[in-house]
Design an enzyme around this catalytic site. Sequence first.
Site, PDB file in Angstrom:
ATOM      1  N   GLY A 171       0.810  -1.212   0.000  1.00  0.00           N
ATOM      2  CA  GLY A 171       0.000   0.000   0.000  1.00  0.00           C
ATOM      3  C   GLY A 171       0.843   1.262   0.000  1.00  0.00           C
ATOM      4  CG  LEU A 185      -0.851   1.647  -3.812  1.00  0.00           C
ATOM      5  CD1 LEU A 185      -1.971   1.203  -4.744  1.00  0.00           C
ATOM      6  CD2 LEU A 185       0.202   0.561  -3.704  1.00  0.00           C
ATOM      7  CG  HIS A 186       5.229   4.993  -4.983  1.00  0.00           C
ATOM      8  ND1 HIS A 186       5.791   4.296  -6.031  1.00  0.00           N
ATOM      9  CD2 HIS A 186       5.679   4.393  -3.851  1.00  0.00           C
ATOM     10  CE1 HIS A 186       6.573   3.343  -5.558  1.00  0.00           C
ATOM     11  NE2 HIS A 186       6.518   3.370  -4.239  1.00  0.00           N
ATOM     12  CG  HIS A 244       3.212   0.646  -5.523  1.00  0.00           C
ATOM     13  ND1 HIS A 244       3.389   1.697  -4.659  1.00  0.00           N
ATOM     14  CD2 HIS A 244       3.815  -0.420  -4.955  1.00  0.00           C
ATOM     15  CE1 HIS A 244       4.060   1.291  -3.605  1.00  0.00           C
ATOM     16  NE2 HIS A 244       4.343   0.013  -3.753  1.00  0.00           N
ATOM     17  CD  GLN A 248      10.451  -7.495  -2.203  1.00  0.00           C
ATOM     18  OE1 GLN A 248      10.277  -7.412  -0.999  1.00  0.00           O
ATOM     19  NE2 GLN A 248       9.767  -6.746  -3.062  1.00  0.00           N
ATOM     20  CB  SER A 278       5.470   3.355   0.600  1.00  0.00           C
ATOM     21  OG  SER A 278       5.017   2.623  -0.507  1.00  0.00           O
ATOM     22  NE  ARG A 279      10.448   1.563   5.050  1.00  0.00           N
ATOM     23  CZ  ARG A 279      10.310   0.364   4.472  1.00  0.00           C
ATOM     24  NH1 ARG A 279      10.445   0.236   3.166  1.00  0.00           N
ATOM     25  NH2 ARG A 279      10.037  -0.693   5.206  1.00  0.00           N
TER      26      ARG A 279
HETATM   27  O1  PAF Z   1       7.966  -4.892  -1.949  1.00  0.00           O
HETATM   28  C1  PAF Z   1       7.006  -4.907  -1.142  1.00  0.00           C
HETATM   29  O2  PAF Z   1       6.187  -3.995  -1.083  1.00  0.00           O
HETATM   30  C2  PAF Z   1       6.848  -6.093  -0.189  1.00  0.00           C
HETATM   31  O3  PAF Z   1       8.086  -6.569   0.211  1.00  0.00           O
HETATM   32  C3  PAF Z   1       5.981  -7.221  -0.782  1.00  0.00           C
HETATM   33  C4  PAF Z   1       6.631  -7.837  -2.009  1.00  0.00           C
HETATM   34  C5  PAF Z   1       4.604  -6.684  -1.136  1.00  0.00           C
HETATM   35  C6  PAF Z   1       5.811  -8.327   0.258  1.00  0.00           C
HETATM   36  O4  PAF Z   1       5.206  -7.838   1.410  1.00  0.00           O
END
Ligand code: PAF
Length: 283
Positions: free
Chosen positions: A30, A32-33, A36, A152, A185-186
């Site tokens: 969430g 969102l920007h 996303h 990630q 988001s941060r």
């Molecule tokens: O990148 C993210 O926003 C999170 O790490 C994810 C992939 C939604 C998992 O919570």
Amino acid sequence: MQVFDTVTGLQTYLALHRASQTIGLVPTMGALHAGHLALVAQARTECSLVVASIFVNPTQFNNPDDLKHYPRTLEADLALLEAAGCHVVFAPTEAEMYACPPVLRLSFGELEQRLEGAHRPGHFNGVGLVVSKLFHQVQPQVAYFGQKDLQQCLVVQQLVQDLAFPLQLRRCPTVREADGLAMSSRNRRLGEAERQVAPRLHQSLQRVVQSAQQGAPVAQALAQARAWLEQSGAFSVEYLEVADTEQLRPVTQLTAGQTYAVLVAAQLGPVRLIDNLLFQAGA
Ligand code: PAF
């Protein structure tokens, strides 16, 4: 746009459409920007049914303060997703996602020992758990992740390979503000002065790339860029490294023509920011 907060609701709906649709999943936390929304836009070009998940996943936060202050903006997120042409939103509660505290632990080997893994113990275990759950719940054919979280992306790639999830992964380019700051988001937690200086993070990566491509030794390129970043007095640098693009092993010497990643993490005021660039070593 359909919005579900239970797995049963989501799966009942998807069961009716699965046979005739290609399902794309955009997992998010969430707040969102445009980054996303670029994932949603990419999903829309390849999939006929785009599912976005919104869940601030507690198991991937090693810092309780970060979890507490993580922005939660569900109403605004839904409006953005609707406007972006997303078809389904899955926004479960914590109890829905974790009916019982998870006992399973995921380990990603040496990839997890470095960079984010080293600085955020348990983070990738939490990411692996929640992403696995989402893959089971949604069963997408394609899943979309942003390159800003390069490590990630590699961890999820390992997850898909080792657990044989039948889906394709897409890694989408980092979306940046006009001044180069990677969207996150941060970022909305940055104060005015911090926001002014924040583009230095991206610029420090550019400096490393430029110096390395001009033939400077990697260690020198990194030391100079780090000193320049710290000169502002605003950043506390956790790491700034050049690495290979598969396992993110640190690299001290470049081979011409090969692609590398330069990655940074730094604390700026109340916010921990990360960024990275891929580059090709010159001759
Ligand atoms: O990148 C993210 O926003 C999170 O790490 C994810 C992939 C939604 C998992 O919570």
